[in-house]
Design an enzyme around this catalytic site. Structure first.
Site: not given
Ligand SMILES: Cc1cc2nc3c(=O)[nH]c(=O)nc-3n(C[C@H](O)[C@H](O)[C@H](O)COP(=O)(O)OP(=O)(O)OC[C@H]3O[C@@H](n4cnc5c(N)ncnc54)[C@H](O)[C@@H]3O)c2cc1C
Length: 396
Positions: A73, A201, A293, A297, A384
């Protein structure tokens, strides 16, 4: 009494990976796991791997299926006020993330362990750690009604948040830092092709939602829920209805009402225990820290701890000095706190907190700034995809 160089408590990803890396270095290990192998292999958890994690799995010789089946991704999306904003990870950092379920990572590691012939004891009961401050430590446990005792040079506490290792350290020797969030995540796994290409998200007025996947045929989706909520309160239809309301109109039309194959609620928590070493015991992974979560990580941090512990132990056996062991905890903590900060930040920006009007304004302002500022997006993206590991022997 049996003997091994490193006794590893816990056969989650941290314990199995450490066992594999040490085995390749010719260091003897024994893995003791409380649950059955089937239970460990079936546990549904994380699914987003940083490039650094993929590199460590490659080094351990367990990445061939990951390369064949993992989904690369290059970005993630954030939904807010009816619009989706893409954070282009690849363009901003040159790096991507790989979607590959923790169940698959665990399966690859379990297969490698079995092929290596190195010993693992599943369903080991009453594991207890002894003489952590002495010149040699001991581990005792029961298996199939028989008591066992193993002498070892070191113990790796890879037994997760509820394990015995951290609890074996006197409370006076540990500093605990903790934040418990006033909500949890209700997660559903379903065998249906994801109608989204990347993770989304969503910060909606009804609460947070995450559209995610584990493979081209399997979705993993989450809803922010109250801590008092129960899985039994949610039929599959209710879950997907609420998910549609939160994920945004455009996607709502294509969200399937797929039967769940797993449904669970996880509370959200930030937690760090310092230091990660007590005498001959070294903590790694969830045994030492928990992140909510939201930043993806938890598993990645377990892998960086394990890399550092592997380098500390192999450095010690190679150089016969204590310096690599002494460096383990400070080296880990630097990366742990950065991941804690990012996970806390993601959680703060994307969830609904009640009775906090000022916080809600700050959240909106922060997200608008993120969508408009390339500098802010770069900061989010580099966290990220995973901050770099510090090199062995570097000053940290
Ligand atoms: C429900 C849930 C959902 C999660 N979802 C995500 C996610 O979406 N994204 C993300 O990044 N992270 C997620 N995480 C976090 C991630 O899965 C963990 O960070 C990761 O599993 C840590 O690996 P570990 O090996 O340190 O610990 P664990 O995976 O917890 O493994 C510890 C092992 O030790 C064993 N054990 C415990 N006590 C003993 C004992 N006394 N004796 C012997 N063995 C023992 C346990 O059975 C277990 O097998 C989730 C965690 C949970 C619990």
């Amino acid at each position: 009494m049996k003997r091994t160089q490193v006794a590893i408590v816990g056969a989650g990803p941290a314990g199995l990976l450490l066992g594999q890396l040490l085995h390749k270095e010719g260091i003897d290990t024994l893995i003791l796991e409380r649950r059955s192998a089937d239970h460990v292999a079936g546990r549904i958890r994380a699914g987003v791997l940083e490039q650094g994690t993929v590199d460590v799995l490659e080094r351990a010789g367990v990445a061939s299926r990951l390369h064949a089946e993992g989904l690369i991704h290059d970005g993630v999306e954030i939904g807010f006020r009816g619009r989706r904003h893409r954070i282009d990870l690849k363009a901003l950092t040159g790096k991507s993330v790989t979607v590959y379920g923790q169940t698959e990572v665990t399966r690859d590691l379990m297969n490698a362990r079995a092929a290596s012939g190195a010993p693992s004891v599943y369903e080991a009961e009453d594991v207890a750690l002894h003489e952590l401050g002495e010149s040699s430590a001991r581990v005792t446990y029961w298996h199939q009604g028989v008591a066992h005792e193993v002498a070892c040079d070191f113990i790796a506490g890879c037994d997760g948040f509820h394990g015995v290792s951290r609890r074996s350290i006197p409370t006076s020797a540990l500093k605990i830092f903790e934040r418990v969030y006033p909500f949890g995540w209700l997660g559903v796994l379903a065998d249906v092709p994801p109608p989204w290409k990347e993770l989304i998200y969503a910060n909606s007025e009804r609460g947070f939602a995450l559209a995610s996947m584990r493979s081209p045929t399997r979705v993993r989706c989450y809803l922010q829920c109250s801590l008092e909520d129960r899985v039994e309160n949610w039929t599959d239809e209710q879950f997907w209805d609420e998910f549609r309301r939160r994920i945004g109109e455009e996607l709502a039309a294509v969200v399937p009402t797929a039967p769940s194959i797993e449904k669970s609620i996880a509370p959200l928590r930030s937690f760090v225990a310092e230091p990660l070493r007590f005498g001959r015991l070294f903590l790694a992974g969830d045994a030492a820290h928990i992140v909510p979560p939201t930043g993806a990580k938890g598993l990645n941090l377990a892998v960086s701890d394990v890399l550092y512990l592997y380098e500390a132990l192999s450095g010690h056996y190679r150089e016969k000095t204590a310096s690599s062991l002494d460096a383990y905890s400070p080296r880990c903590l630097r990366r742990i706190w950065r991941a804690e900060r990012f996970s806390w930040w993601m959680t703060r920006q994307l969830h609904r907190f009640t009775d906090d009007a000022f916080g809600t304004h700050m959240q909106q302002t922060e997200l608008e700034y993120l969508f408009e500022s390339q500098a802010a997006q770069t900061s989010m993206a580099e966290n990220y995809v995973g901050l770099p590991f510090s090199g062995y022997g570097e000053k940290w």
